[in-house]
Design a protein around this motif. Structure first.
Motif, PDB file in Angstrom:
ATOM      1  N   THR A 111      41.962  31.590  32.677  1.00 30.37           N
ATOM      2  CA  THR A 111      42.968  31.028  33.189  1.00 30.37           C
ATOM      3  C   THR A 111      44.186  32.306  33.413  1.00 30.37           C
ATOM      4  N   GLY A 112      44.428  32.889  32.352  1.00 29.35           N
ATOM      5  CA  GLY A 112      45.391  33.934  32.355  1.00 29.35           C
ATOM      6  C   GLY A 112      45.091  35.125  33.130  1.00 29.35           C
ATOM      7  N   LEU A 113      43.897  35.241  33.528  1.00 27.99           N
ATOM      8  CA  LEU A 113      43.477  36.283  34.618  1.00 27.99           C
ATOM      9  C   LEU A 113      43.784  35.611  35.924  1.00 27.99           C
ATOM     10  N   LEU A 114      43.638  34.541  36.212  1.00 27.61           N
ATOM     11  CA  LEU A 114      43.887  33.915  37.308  1.00 27.61           C
ATOM     12  C   LEU A 114      45.169  33.741  37.656  1.00 27.61           C
ATOM     13  N   ILE A 115      46.175  33.445  36.652  1.00 26.57           N
ATOM     14  CA  ILE A 115      47.457  33.421  36.856  1.00 26.57           C
ATOM     15  C   ILE A 115      48.231  34.879  37.096  1.00 26.57           C
ATOM     16  N   LEU A 116      47.444  35.850  36.611  1.00 29.81           N
ATOM     17  CA  LEU A 116      48.017  37.345  36.842  1.00 29.81           C
ATOM     18  C   LEU A 116      47.835  37.700  38.194  1.00 29.81           C
ATOM     19  N   LYS A 117      46.845  37.031  39.064  1.00 29.77           N
ATOM     20  CA  LYS A 117      46.723  37.350  40.415  1.00 29.77           C
ATOM     21  C   LYS A 117      46.416  38.765  40.664  1.00 29.77           C
ATOM     22  N   THR A 177      43.560  41.479  26.361  1.00 30.83           N
ATOM     23  CA  THR A 177      43.118  40.347  25.326  1.00 30.83           C
ATOM     24  C   THR A 177      42.548  39.181  26.341  1.00 30.83           C
ATOM     25  N   PHE A 178      42.758  38.908  27.420  1.00 30.63           N
ATOM     26  CA  PHE A 178      42.300  37.867  28.114  1.00 30.63           C
ATOM     27  C   PHE A 178      40.863  38.366  28.581  1.00 30.63           C
ATOM     28  N   VAL A 179      40.709  39.810  28.839  1.00 29.92           N
ATOM     29  CA  VAL A 179      39.044  39.890  28.897  1.00 29.92           C
ATOM     30  C   VAL A 179      38.294  39.904  27.758  1.00 29.92           C
ATOM     31  N   LYS A 180      39.205  40.039  26.575  1.00 27.21           N
ATOM     32  CA  LYS A 180      38.308  39.882  25.237  1.00 27.21           C
ATOM     33  C   LYS A 180      37.963  38.311  25.139  1.00 27.21           C
ATOM     34  N   TYR A 181      39.062  37.635  25.614  1.00 31.96           N
ATOM     35  CA  TYR A 181      38.692  36.070  25.342  1.00 31.96           C
ATOM     36  C   TYR A 181      37.246  35.678  26.115  1.00 31.96           C
ATOM     37  N   LEU A 182      37.046  36.610  27.300  1.00 30.95           N
ATOM     38  CA  LEU A 182      35.983  36.182  28.041  1.00 30.95           C
ATOM     39  C   LEU A 182      34.599  36.235  27.445  1.00 30.95           C
ATOM     40  N   THR A 183      34.638  37.211  26.232  1.00 28.63           N
ATOM     41  CA  THR A 183      33.447  37.393  25.401  1.00 28.63           C
ATOM     42  C   THR A 183      33.353  36.485  24.306  1.00 28.63           C
ATOM     43  N   SER A 184      34.064  35.514  24.046  1.00 30.38           N
ATOM     44  CA  SER A 184      34.321  34.693  22.842  1.00 30.38           C
ATOM     45  C   SER A 184      32.956  33.602  23.112  1.00 30.38           C
ATOM     46  N   PRO A 185      32.459  33.189  21.831  1.00 27.57           N
ATOM     47  CA  PRO A 185      31.304  32.348  21.820  1.00 27.57           C
ATOM     48  C   PRO A 185      31.535  30.844  22.225  1.00 27.57           C
ATOM     49  N   ASN A 186      32.991  30.726  22.179  1.00 30.68           N
ATOM     50  CA  ASN A 186      33.499  29.598  22.355  1.00 30.68           C
ATOM     51  C   ASN A 186      34.024  29.229  23.748  1.00 30.68           C
ATOM     52  N   SER A 187      33.415  28.431  24.596  1.00 37.63           N
ATOM     53  CA  SER A 187      33.797  28.212  26.201  1.00 37.63           C
ATOM     54  C   SER A 187      35.174  27.974  26.289  1.00 37.63           C
ATOM     55  N   ALA A 188      35.838  27.259  25.383  1.00 36.99           N
ATOM     56  CA  ALA A 188      37.389  27.076  25.682  1.00 36.99           C
ATOM     57  C   ALA A 188      38.098  28.286  25.544  1.00 36.99           C
ATOM     58  N   MET A 189      37.919  29.079  24.718  1.00 36.29           N
ATOM     59  CA  MET A 189      38.429  30.493  24.792  1.00 36.29           C
ATOM     60  C   MET A 189      38.393  31.103  25.929  1.00 36.29           C
ATOM     61  N   THR A 197      49.520  31.266  29.602  1.00 34.27           N
ATOM     62  CA  THR A 197      50.711  30.801  30.336  1.00 34.27           C
ATOM     63  C   THR A 197      52.016  31.596  30.355  1.00 34.27           C
ATOM     64  N   LEU A 198      52.142  32.247  29.231  1.00 34.29           N
ATOM     65  CA  LEU A 198      53.307  32.738  29.076  1.00 34.29           C
ATOM     66  C   LEU A 198      53.069  34.484  28.992  1.00 34.29           C
ATOM     67  N   GLY A 199      52.044  34.772  28.895  1.00 34.65           N
ATOM     68  CA  GLY A 199      51.827  36.366  28.789  1.00 34.65           C
ATOM     69  C   GLY A 199      52.016  36.987  30.115  1.00 34.65           C
ATOM     70  N   GLY A 200      51.627  38.277  30.198  1.00 39.02           N
ATOM     71  CA  GLY A 200      51.744  39.178  31.623  1.00 39.02           C
ATOM     72  C   GLY A 200      50.470  40.029  31.261  1.00 39.02           C
ATOM     73  N   LYS A 201      50.759  40.934  32.432  1.00 42.74           N
ATOM     74  CA  LYS A 201      49.735  41.970  32.619  1.00 42.74           C
ATOM     75  C   LYS A 201      49.343  42.708  31.530  1.00 42.74           C
ATOM     76  N   GLY A 202      50.460  43.012  30.600  1.00 44.98           N
ATOM     77  CA  GLY A 202      50.217  43.724  29.261  1.00 44.98           C
ATOM     78  C   GLY A 202      49.191  42.923  28.473  1.00 44.98           C
ATOM     79  N   ASP A 203      48.776  41.659  28.762  1.00 46.25           N
ATOM     80  CA  ASP A 203      47.958  41.136  27.991  1.00 46.25           C
ATOM     81  C   ASP A 203      46.446  40.890  28.671  1.00 46.25           C
ATOM     82  N   LEU A 204      46.291  41.748  29.543  1.00 42.96           N
ATOM     83  CA  LEU A 204      45.134  41.743  30.365  1.00 42.96           C
ATOM     84  C   LEU A 204      43.666  42.143  29.359  1.00 42.96           C
TER      85      LEU A 204
END
Length: 292
Positions: free
Chosen positions: A175-181, A157-169, A148-155
């Motif tokens: 969510t971060g990628l959706l907010i980045l548009k 990290t958001f992609v890395k979250y997508l590989t987490s075994p935890n679905s909430a992560m 919610t507070l990050g930016g395109k420089g965190d892209l």
């Protein structure tokens, strides 16, 4: 909130009120059937659609800012959002911390997508799960803050979250990628892979992000697959997907045919799956579908 999903947290002191919108891609006045039985809500929405509302009156029908900060003493109607005003940077920082500390203190269950509570807690309560060793609470807090507070420089990290075994992560990653548009375009491949995620929340928001970036074909196919979901927890998944389809204002023949078929399914009549039934009534009216 009945047949709609949102996630908002707020704190205040004697003067200021701070709001964090964890789903800024949803409007405040989502169409909840109960609310829109009121003539006042109907009139307000009709005036907005007719272009007769000013900026303040229109705000509840538009997507939300990530953060809101109001001086409730000087601005009791909370119209003037000070979150982007440099003069209030120290107040914003203070209120952010208060909100974060409060979420940590109560072990906020909102860090898990609501439609997946059963997947995480099973027969136990979410209260117990959030306090258990199985819950990566600190990681979820960090991910939700960054989304919610990050930016395109965190892209990355958001992609890395997508590989987490935890679905909430994974949820906070998408969510971060959706907010980045459109700033998330370098992650299109990762988002396409996420449309096949076993988590309905992750797959839905991946489809939404892709649709917004012009990747409409795979988004529609993803929504089509999700709308055909079966299983014990299908109600929540279907509602979450229909929220997304409505937010994008999609009118697609493939999705229309599926939803029309759903309206003819006795399983989704009011009483058995009431929130799905409410959504189907809404889409029937919005899309002028044949009523059964």
């Amino acid at each position: 909130m009945d047949e709609r999903y949102d996630l908002v947290r707020a704190v205040r002191d004697k003067q200021y009120r701070y709001i964090r919108n964890y789903m800024p891609f949803r409007i405040t006045l989502q169409h909840v059937e109960f609310l829109f039985t009121a003539r006042s809500a109907q009139a307000w929405e009709n005036a907005f659609k007719a272009g007769k509302t000013n900026a303040v009156q229109s705000a509840p029908f538009l997507t939300k800012p990530l953060e809101e900060l109001y001086d409730s003493e000087k601005d009791p109607w909370e119209v003037n959002n000070l979150a982007g005003n440099p003069a209030y940077a120290s107040v914003l920082k203070k209120m952010r911390k208060v909100q974060t500390d409060w979420m940590i203190k109560i072990k906020d269950v909102g860090l898990i997508p609501e439609i997946e509570y059963k997947n995480f807690a099973g027969d136990k309560s979410m209260y117990d799960y959030m306090r258990s060793a199985a819950c990566p609470f600190e990681e979820l807090m960090e991910a939700s803050d960054l989304a919610t507070l990050g930016g395109k420089g965190d892209l990355n990290t958001f992609v890395k979250y997508l590989t987490s075994p935890n679905s909430a992560m994974r949820y906070w990653g998408v969510t971060g990628l959706l907010i980045l548009k459109n700033d998330a375009k370098p992650a299109i491949s990762a988002l396409k892979a996420a449309t096949a995620d076993q988590s309905g929340a992750v797959a839905t928001l991946a489809a939404e992000a892709l649709y917004n970036m012009g990747e409409k074909e795979i988004a529609i196919k993803t929504y089509s697959r999700i709308l055909k979901t079966t299983g014990a927890d299908k109600e929540n998944v279907l509602i979450f997907a229909m929220n997304s389809i409505d937010a994008l204002n999609i009118r697609n023949p493939e999705l229309t045919a599926i939803i029309q078929k759903m309206t003819e399914n006795s399983e989704f009549k009011k009483g058995s799956e009431p929130y799905i039934a409410k959504h189907l009534t809404y889409f029937t009216d919005k899309w002028s579908l044949t009523k059964k």
